[in-house]
Design a protein around this motif. Structure first.
Motif, short mmCIF file in Angstrom:
data_model
loop_
_atom_site.label_atom_id
_atom_site.label_comp_id
_atom_site.label_asym_id
_atom_site.label_seq_id
_atom_site.Cartn_x
_atom_site.Cartn_y
_atom_site.Cartn_z
N UNK A 13 0.85 -1.20 0.00
CA UNK A 13 0.00 0.00 0.00
C UNK A 13 0.88 1.24 0.00
N UNK A 14 0.37 2.31 -0.59
CA UNK A 14 1.09 3.58 -0.52
C UNK A 14 0.74 4.29 0.78
N UNK A 15 1.26 5.49 0.95
CA UNK A 15 1.07 6.21 2.22
C UNK A 15 -0.38 6.59 2.46
N UNK A 16 -1.17 6.66 1.39
CA UNK A 16 -2.59 7.00 1.56
C UNK A 16 -3.44 5.78 1.87
N UNK A 18 -3.85 3.17 -0.29
CA UNK A 18 -4.31 2.51 -1.51
C UNK A 18 -3.42 1.32 -1.85
N UNK A 19 -4.03 0.24 -2.29
CA UNK A 19 -3.26 -0.95 -2.67
C UNK A 19 -2.56 -0.71 -3.99
N UNK A 20 -1.25 -0.87 -4.02
CA UNK A 20 -0.47 -0.65 -5.23
C UNK A 20 0.15 -1.92 -5.79
N UNK A 21 0.02 -3.01 -5.07
CA UNK A 21 0.56 -4.27 -5.55
C UNK A 21 0.01 -5.42 -4.72
N UNK A 22 -0.12 -6.60 -5.34
CA UNK A 22 -0.68 -7.73 -4.61
C UNK A 22 -0.26 -9.03 -5.26
N UNK A 23 -0.40 -10.10 -4.49
CA UNK A 23 -0.11 -11.44 -4.97
C UNK A 23 -1.17 -12.37 -4.39
N UNK A 24 -1.99 -12.95 -5.27
CA UNK A 24 -3.05 -13.87 -4.86
C UNK A 24 -2.68 -15.29 -5.28
N UNK A 25 -3.06 -16.26 -4.47
CA UNK A 25 -2.73 -17.65 -4.75
C UNK A 25 -4.01 -18.47 -4.91
N UNK A 54 -5.85 -0.38 -6.67
CA UNK A 54 -5.45 0.31 -7.90
C UNK A 54 -4.44 -0.49 -8.70
N UNK A 55 -4.07 -1.68 -8.22
CA UNK A 55 -3.08 -2.51 -8.92
C UNK A 55 -3.78 -3.38 -9.96
N UNK A 56 -3.20 -3.42 -11.15
CA UNK A 56 -3.77 -4.19 -12.25
C UNK A 56 -3.10 -5.55 -12.37
N UNK A 57 -3.87 -6.54 -12.80
CA UNK A 57 -3.32 -7.88 -12.97
C UNK A 57 -2.15 -7.83 -13.96
N UNK A 58 -1.02 -8.41 -13.54
CA UNK A 58 0.18 -8.36 -14.36
C UNK A 58 0.56 -9.70 -14.95
N UNK A 59 0.48 -10.77 -14.16
CA UNK A 59 0.88 -12.09 -14.65
C UNK A 59 0.21 -13.18 -13.84
N UNK A 60 0.12 -14.35 -14.45
CA UNK A 60 -0.37 -15.56 -13.78
C UNK A 60 0.70 -16.62 -13.96
N UNK A 61 1.17 -17.20 -12.86
CA UNK A 61 2.25 -18.17 -12.91
C UNK A 61 1.79 -19.50 -12.31
N UNK A 76 -0.14 -12.09 -9.95
CA UNK A 76 0.58 -10.90 -9.50
C UNK A 76 -0.07 -9.64 -10.05
N UNK A 77 -0.08 -8.59 -9.22
CA UNK A 77 -0.68 -7.31 -9.57
C UNK A 77 0.37 -6.21 -9.38
N UNK A 78 0.35 -5.25 -10.30
CA UNK A 78 1.31 -4.15 -10.25
C UNK A 78 0.57 -2.84 -10.48
N UNK A 79 1.17 -1.71 -10.07
CA UNK A 79 0.51 -0.42 -10.28
C UNK A 79 0.22 -0.16 -11.75
N UNK A 80 -0.94 0.42 -12.01
CA UNK A 80 -1.35 0.70 -13.38
C UNK A 80 -0.32 1.54 -14.11
N UNK A 81 0.16 2.61 -13.47
CA UNK A 81 1.10 3.51 -14.15
C UNK A 81 2.42 2.84 -14.44
N UNK A 82 2.81 1.85 -13.62
CA UNK A 82 4.06 1.14 -13.86
C UNK A 82 3.98 0.35 -15.16
N UNK A 83 2.84 -0.28 -15.42
CA UNK A 83 2.66 -1.03 -16.66
C UNK A 83 2.55 -0.09 -17.85
#
Length: 276
Positions: A13-16, A18-25, A54-61, A76-83
């Protein structure tokens, strides 16, 4: 075929807040005895949310295939702006040092022999572990389970989706399961083994270019001394197999080593062709 999400989850999460990254199994079960990994992958893709915060799905492993119709996946999820900022030539490296269980039948050293309850002199097993004391050619070794350190380096490489074509896949296939023929990222020849390369879901950047991330996994074995049959040697390559031929002298009841051998089981390849 059934799917459920495991309780384990990792979020950043960022300082506010908001979720900026995640990993679901996720675990897919009851898939049958045949290889249903592609179908299981599609089920995870349909089930996993496109966004976590706010993190967008990035990959499925695919992280595990149990062999009983059960598959485990990591989303895996990553920030939208990073992608969005990616243009197709990014390389992000990480490492992992862990341990794995191995069964060994030979110790580095016999530290001490303790007498039993009888008056018989205990037999000397040498470096063998779990020897049953038989010297008639029918002896067995039960061995022991130990933790062996392992090191991995991973690279998430971003490409234009059009570059991941049949020629690219052929080159990648030809390098998989091989060790580095020359120095690679500071590691000496023969120390690095390419074990895996896995593609994530395609996505588009802010220029509407379709990109794809490929995660490479390299197993690392630094060169060094190896103990075998009571001798310490330095292998030509740490990925070679070291083994010995021994026999037990029935008169002295001691282990006699006839020879120690180093066998090559992996071919080498030019890892610079991966352009990492």
């Amino acid at each position: 075929m059934q799917i459920h999400r495991k309780l384990s989850i990792r979020r950043s999460h960022d300082r506010s807040g908001s979720c900026t990254g995640a990993r679901l199994n996720y675990v897919v079960s009851h898939a049958g005895n045949l290889d249903q990994s592609e179908e299981a992958f599609k089920l995870v893709r349909q089930t996993a949310p496109d966004y976590v915060g706010s993190a967008r799905q990035r990959s499925i492993e695919l992280t595990a295939a149990k062999g009983d119709g059960t598959y485990e996946f990591e989303v895996n999820y990553a920030p939208q702006e990073e992608l969005d900022r990616k243009i197709g030539n990014e390389r992000v490296w990480s490492f992992e040092v862990t341990t794995s269980k191995y069964r060994v039948t030979e110790a580095r050293e016999l530290v001490k022999i303790y007498p039993g309850s009888g008056k018989i002199t205990p037999p000397d097993p040498g470096e063998m572990i779990g020897w049953d004391g038989q010297i008639d050619g029918e002896s067995e070794l039960t061995g022991a389970t130990v933790l062996i350190p392992e090191m991995f380096e991973r690279c998430v490489a971003t490409y234009r989706a059009s570059k991941v074509n049949s020629a690219f896949l052929r080159k990648l296939f030809n390098l998989s399961g091989k060790v580095n023929a020359s120095t690679f990222r500071g590691w000496d020849p023969g120390e690095v083994l390419l074990t895996r390369a896995e593609q994530g879901e395609p996505y588009k950047n802010y220029r509407d270019h379709e990109l794809v991330d490929i995660t490479y996994t390299f197993a690392i074995r630094p060169a060094g001394e190896v103990s075998c049959a009571g001798s310490v040697i330095t292998p030509v390559s740490p990925w070679n197999v070291i083994w010995s031929i021994s026999r037990r002298d029935a008169v002295t009841n001691s282990l006699i080593v006839s020879g120690i051998y180093e066998s090559r089981v992996y071919d080498s390849g030019n890892f610079s062709a991966l352009n990492l």
